[in-house]
Design a protein around this motif. Structure first.
Motif, PDB file in Angstrom:
ATOM      1  N   VAL A  13     -49.928 -34.184 -98.820  1.00  0.00           N
ATOM      2  CA  VAL A  13     -51.121 -34.152 -99.675  1.00  0.00           C
ATOM      3  C   VAL A  13     -50.811 -33.368-100.948  1.00  0.00           C
ATOM      4  O   VAL A  13     -51.163 -33.794-102.054  1.00  0.00           O
ATOM      5  CB  VAL A  13     -52.331 -33.542 -98.929  1.00  0.00           C
ATOM      6  N   ARG A  14     -50.131 -32.246-100.795  1.00  0.00           N
ATOM      7  CA  ARG A  14     -49.785 -31.442-101.973  1.00  0.00           C
ATOM      8  C   ARG A  14     -48.885 -32.216-102.925  1.00  0.00           C
ATOM      9  O   ARG A  14     -49.035 -32.125-104.140  1.00  0.00           O
ATOM     10  CB  ARG A  14     -49.063 -30.160-101.540  1.00  0.00           C
ATOM     11  N   SER A  15     -47.941 -32.963-102.372  1.00  0.00           N
ATOM     12  CA  SER A  15     -47.034 -33.683-103.256  1.00  0.00           C
ATOM     13  C   SER A  15     -47.764 -34.812-103.983  1.00  0.00           C
ATOM     14  O   SER A  15     -47.502 -35.073-105.159  1.00  0.00           O
ATOM     15  CB  SER A  15     -45.785 -34.163-102.512  1.00  0.00           C
ATOM     16  N   HIS A  16     -48.721 -35.461-103.312  1.00  0.00           N
ATOM     17  CA  HIS A  16     -49.526 -36.481-104.010  1.00  0.00           C
ATOM     18  C   HIS A  16     -50.391 -35.811-105.084  1.00  0.00           C
ATOM     19  O   HIS A  16     -50.573 -36.370-106.168  1.00  0.00           O
ATOM     20  CB  HIS A  16     -50.415 -37.227-103.025  1.00  0.00           C
ATOM     21  N   ALA A  17     -50.910 -34.627-104.771  1.00  0.00           N
ATOM     22  CA  ALA A  17     -51.722 -33.911-105.753  1.00  0.00           C
ATOM     23  C   ALA A  17     -50.862 -33.542-106.972  1.00  0.00           C
ATOM     24  O   ALA A  17     -51.299 -33.692-108.119  1.00  0.00           O
ATOM     25  CB  ALA A  17     -52.325 -32.662-105.118  1.00  0.00           C
ATOM     26  N   ASP A  18     -49.637 -33.098-106.712  1.00  0.00           N
ATOM     27  CA  ASP A  18     -48.724 -32.758-107.817  1.00  0.00           C
ATOM     28  C   ASP A  18     -48.426 -33.988-108.667  1.00  0.00           C
ATOM     29  O   ASP A  18     -48.181 -33.891-109.868  1.00  0.00           O
ATOM     30  CB  ASP A  18     -47.405 -32.192-107.272  1.00  0.00           C
ATOM     31  N   ALA A  19     -48.434 -35.158-108.017  1.00  0.00           N
ATOM     32  CA  ALA A  19     -48.141 -36.404-108.726  1.00  0.00           C
ATOM     33  C   ALA A  19     -49.369 -36.934-109.459  1.00  0.00           C
ATOM     34  O   ALA A  19     -49.313 -37.994-110.082  1.00  0.00           O
ATOM     35  CB  ALA A  19     -47.602 -37.437-107.749  1.00  0.00           C
ATOM     36  N   GLY A  20     -50.514 -36.245-109.349  1.00  0.00           N
ATOM     37  CA  GLY A  20     -51.668 -36.636-110.143  1.00  0.00           C
ATOM     38  C   GLY A  20     -52.907 -37.026-109.364  1.00  0.00           C
ATOM     39  O   GLY A  20     -53.923 -37.363-109.956  1.00  0.00           O
ATOM     40  N   ALA A  21     -52.855 -37.016-108.027  1.00  0.00           N
ATOM     41  CA  ALA A  21     -54.045 -37.350-107.247  1.00  0.00           C
ATOM     42  C   ALA A  21     -54.967 -36.140-107.213  1.00  0.00           C
ATOM     43  O   ALA A  21     -54.618 -35.108-106.669  1.00  0.00           O
ATOM     44  CB  ALA A  21     -53.647 -37.757-105.835  1.00  0.00           C
ATOM     45  N   CYS A  22     -56.132 -36.292-107.829  1.00  0.00           N
ATOM     46  CA  CYS A  22     -57.050 -35.149-107.971  1.00  0.00           C
ATOM     47  C   CYS A  22     -58.222 -35.203-107.018  1.00  0.00           C
ATOM     48  O   CYS A  22     -58.981 -34.249-106.924  1.00  0.00           O
ATOM     49  CB  CYS A  22     -57.601 -35.105-109.392  1.00  0.00           C
ATOM     50  N   THR A  23     -58.411 -36.320-106.343  1.00  0.00           N
ATOM     51  CA  THR A  23     -59.582 -36.461-105.477  1.00  0.00           C
ATOM     52  C   THR A  23     -59.151 -36.989-104.110  1.00  0.00           C
ATOM     53  O   THR A  23     -58.090 -37.618-103.990  1.00  0.00           O
ATOM     54  CB  THR A  23     -60.583 -37.477-106.073  1.00  0.00           C
ATOM     55  N   PRO A  24     -59.982 -36.767-103.100  1.00  0.00           N
ATOM     56  CA  PRO A  24     -59.670 -37.350-101.791  1.00  0.00           C
ATOM     57  C   PRO A  24     -59.476 -38.863-101.868  1.00  0.00           C
ATOM     58  O   PRO A  24     -58.659 -39.429-101.151  1.00  0.00           O
ATOM     59  CB  PRO A  24     -60.898 -36.989-100.947  1.00  0.00           C
ATOM     60  N   ARG A  25     -60.202 -39.512-102.750  1.00  0.00           N
ATOM     61  CA  ARG A  25     -60.063 -40.964-102.884  1.00  0.00           C
ATOM     62  C   ARG A  25     -58.670 -41.342-103.388  1.00  0.00           C
ATOM     63  O   ARG A  25     -58.057 -42.316-102.931  1.00  0.00           O
ATOM     64  CB  ARG A  25     -61.132 -41.491-103.855  1.00  0.00           C
ATOM     65  N   GLN A  26     -58.175 -40.555-104.338  1.00  0.00           N
ATOM     66  CA  GLN A  26     -56.832 -40.830-104.861  1.00  0.00           C
ATOM     67  C   GLN A  26     -55.765 -40.515-103.823  1.00  0.00           C
ATOM     68  O   GLN A  26     -54.751 -41.212-103.741  1.00  0.00           O
ATOM     69  CB  GLN A  26     -56.605 -40.049-106.156  1.00  0.00           C
ATOM     70  N   ILE A  27     -56.009 -39.478-103.031  1.00  0.00           N
ATOM     71  CA  ILE A  27     -55.086 -39.182-101.929  1.00  0.00           C
ATOM     72  C   ILE A  27     -55.092 -40.352-100.943  1.00  0.00           C
ATOM     73  O   ILE A  27     -54.048 -40.796-100.465  1.00  0.00           O
ATOM     74  CB  ILE A  27     -55.495 -37.871-101.212  1.00  0.00           C
ATOM     75  N   ALA A  28     -56.282 -40.881-100.672  1.00  0.00           N
ATOM     76  CA  ALA A  28     -56.396 -42.015 -99.751  1.00  0.00           C
ATOM     77  C   ALA A  28     -55.639 -43.225-100.286  1.00  0.00           C
ATOM     78  O   ALA A  28     -54.971 -43.938 -99.530  1.00  0.00           O
ATOM     79  CB  ALA A  28     -57.868 -42.361 -99.547  1.00  0.00           C
ATOM     80  N   SER A  29     -55.709 -43.455-101.597  1.00  0.00           N
ATOM     81  CA  SER A  29     -54.976 -44.572-102.181  1.00  0.00           C
ATOM     82  C   SER A  29     -53.481 -44.392-102.014  1.00  0.00           C
ATOM     83  O   SER A  29     -52.741 -45.345-101.814  1.00  0.00           O
ATOM     84  CB  SER A  29     -55.278 -44.690-103.678  1.00  0.00           C
ATOM     85  N   ALA A  30     -53.045 -43.135-102.075  1.00  0.00           N
ATOM     86  CA  ALA A  30     -51.619 -42.855-102.014  1.00  0.00           C
ATOM     87  C   ALA A  30     -51.070 -42.927-100.590  1.00  0.00           C
ATOM     88  O   ALA A  30     -49.947 -43.369-100.381  1.00  0.00           O
ATOM     89  CB  ALA A  30     -51.338 -41.479-102.624  1.00  0.00           C
ATOM     90  N   CYS A  31     -51.843 -42.485 -99.604  1.00  0.00           N
ATOM     91  CA  CYS A  31     -51.262 -42.381 -98.258  1.00  0.00           C
ATOM     92  C   CYS A  31     -52.242 -42.718 -97.139  1.00  0.00           C
ATOM     93  O   CYS A  31     -51.916 -42.512 -95.978  1.00  0.00           O
ATOM     94  CB  CYS A  31     -50.689 -40.981 -98.051  1.00  0.00           C
ATOM     95  N   LYS A  32     -53.422 -43.231 -97.455  1.00  0.00           N
ATOM     96  CA  LYS A  32     -54.443 -43.644 -96.483  1.00  0.00           C
ATOM     97  C   LYS A  32     -55.180 -42.485 -95.821  1.00  0.00           C
ATOM     98  O   LYS A  32     -56.123 -42.718 -95.075  1.00  0.00           O
ATOM     99  CB  LYS A  32     -53.851 -44.533 -95.383  1.00  0.00           C
ATOM    100  N   ALA A  33     -54.744 -41.246 -96.040  1.00  0.00           N
ATOM    101  CA  ALA A  33     -55.413 -40.116 -95.394  1.00  0.00           C
ATOM    102  C   ALA A  33     -56.896 -40.129 -95.743  1.00  0.00           C
ATOM    103  O   ALA A  33     -57.274 -40.266 -96.907  1.00  0.00           O
ATOM    104  CB  ALA A  33     -54.786 -38.802 -95.851  1.00  0.00           C
ATOM    105  N   GLY A  34     -57.742 -40.017 -94.724  1.00  0.00           N
ATOM    106  CA  GLY A  34     -59.182 -39.980 -94.949  1.00  0.00           C
ATOM    107  C   GLY A  34     -59.857 -41.322 -94.849  1.00  0.00           C
ATOM    108  O   GLY A  34     -61.079 -41.417 -94.979  1.00  0.00           O
TER     109      GLY A  34
END
Ligand code: FES
Length: 75
Positions: free
Chosen positions: A14-35
Protein backbone atom coordinates in the motif's frame (compact mmCIF):
# COMPACT_ATOMS: atom_id res chain seq x y z
CA UNK A 1 1.82 -7.27 7.93
CA UNK A 2 -1.27 -7.69 5.79
CA UNK A 3 -3.59 -4.76 5.36
CA UNK A 4 -6.02 -6.57 3.08
CA UNK A 5 -6.39 -10.23 3.89
CA UNK A 6 -8.83 -10.83 1.03
CA UNK A 7 -6.14 -10.10 -1.55
CA UNK A 8 -3.02 -10.62 0.56
CA UNK A 9 -1.94 -7.00 0.22
CA UNK A 10 0.68 -5.82 2.69
CA UNK A 11 1.20 -2.46 4.34
CA UNK A 12 4.41 -2.19 2.35
CA UNK A 13 2.55 -2.67 -0.93
CA UNK A 14 0.00 0.00 0.00
CA UNK A 15 2.83 2.38 0.86
CA UNK A 16 4.57 1.74 -2.42
CA UNK A 17 1.35 2.40 -4.38
CA UNK A 18 0.90 5.58 -2.34
CA UNK A 19 4.47 6.63 -3.18
CA UNK A 20 3.63 6.00 -6.83
CA UNK A 21 0.74 8.47 -6.61
CA UNK A 22 -2.28 6.61 -5.21
CA UNK A 23 -3.83 9.09 -2.79
CA UNK A 24 -7.15 7.44 -2.02
CA UNK A 25 -8.41 3.98 -1.10
CA UNK A 26 -10.05 3.89 -4.52
CA UNK A 27 -6.73 4.44 -6.25
CA UNK A 28 -5.13 1.79 -4.07
CA UNK A 29 -7.96 -0.54 -5.10
CA UNK A 30 -7.27 0.19 -8.76
CA UNK A 31 -3.63 -0.64 -8.24
CA UNK A 32 -3.93 -3.88 -6.27
CA UNK A 33 -7.65 -4.64 -5.59
CA UNK A 34 -7.24 -4.07 -1.84
CA UNK A 35 -10.59 -3.00 -0.41
CA UNK A 36 -12.72 -4.34 -3.25
CA UNK A 37 -13.98 -7.52 -1.60
CA UNK A 38 -15.23 -7.33 2.00
CA UNK A 39 -14.16 -3.71 2.43
CA UNK A 40 -12.90 -4.41 5.92
CA UNK A 41 -9.46 -3.02 5.16
CA UNK A 42 -10.56 0.34 3.75
CA UNK A 43 -10.16 2.14 7.06
CA UNK A 44 -6.70 0.68 7.51
CA UNK A 45 -5.79 1.84 4.01
CA UNK A 46 -7.19 5.29 4.74
CA UNK A 47 -5.11 5.43 7.92
CA UNK A 48 -1.97 4.49 6.00
CA UNK A 49 -2.66 7.10 3.32
CA UNK A 50 -3.43 9.69 5.97
CA UNK A 51 0.12 9.41 7.25
CA UNK A 52 1.54 10.10 3.80
CA UNK A 53 2.13 13.47 2.29
CA UNK A 54 0.06 13.45 -0.85
CA UNK A 55 -0.34 17.04 -2.04
CA UNK A 56 -3.81 16.35 -3.40
CA UNK A 57 -4.97 14.69 -0.21
CA UNK A 58 -6.97 17.61 1.19
CA UNK A 59 -8.80 18.25 -2.06
CA UNK A 60 -9.67 14.60 -2.37
CA UNK A 61 -10.85 14.41 1.23
CA UNK A 62 -13.46 17.01 0.40
CA UNK A 63 -14.98 15.14 -2.51
CA UNK A 64 -14.11 11.46 -2.32
CA UNK A 65 -16.81 8.87 -1.65
CA UNK A 66 -15.78 6.13 0.77
CA UNK A 67 -14.97 2.99 -1.14
CA UNK A 68 -16.98 0.88 1.30
CA UNK A 69 -20.12 2.74 0.19
CA UNK A 70 -19.82 1.20 -3.25
CA UNK A 71 -21.71 -1.98 -3.86
CA UNK A 72 -19.50 -4.53 -5.60
CA UNK A 73 -20.85 -5.54 -8.99
CA UNK A 74 -21.65 -9.20 -9.53
CA UNK A 75 -19.10 -10.80 -11.83
S1 FES B 1 -9.66 -7.29 3.73
FE1 FES B 1 -9.42 -6.01 2.01
S2 FES B 1 -11.21 -6.36 0.83
FE2 FES B 1 -11.39 -7.73 2.49
Amino acid sequence: MFVCSCFGVTEEQVRSHADAGACTPRQIASACKAGTDCGGCVRRIQALLGRGSCPRRQLIDQGEQPLAAKVPEAA
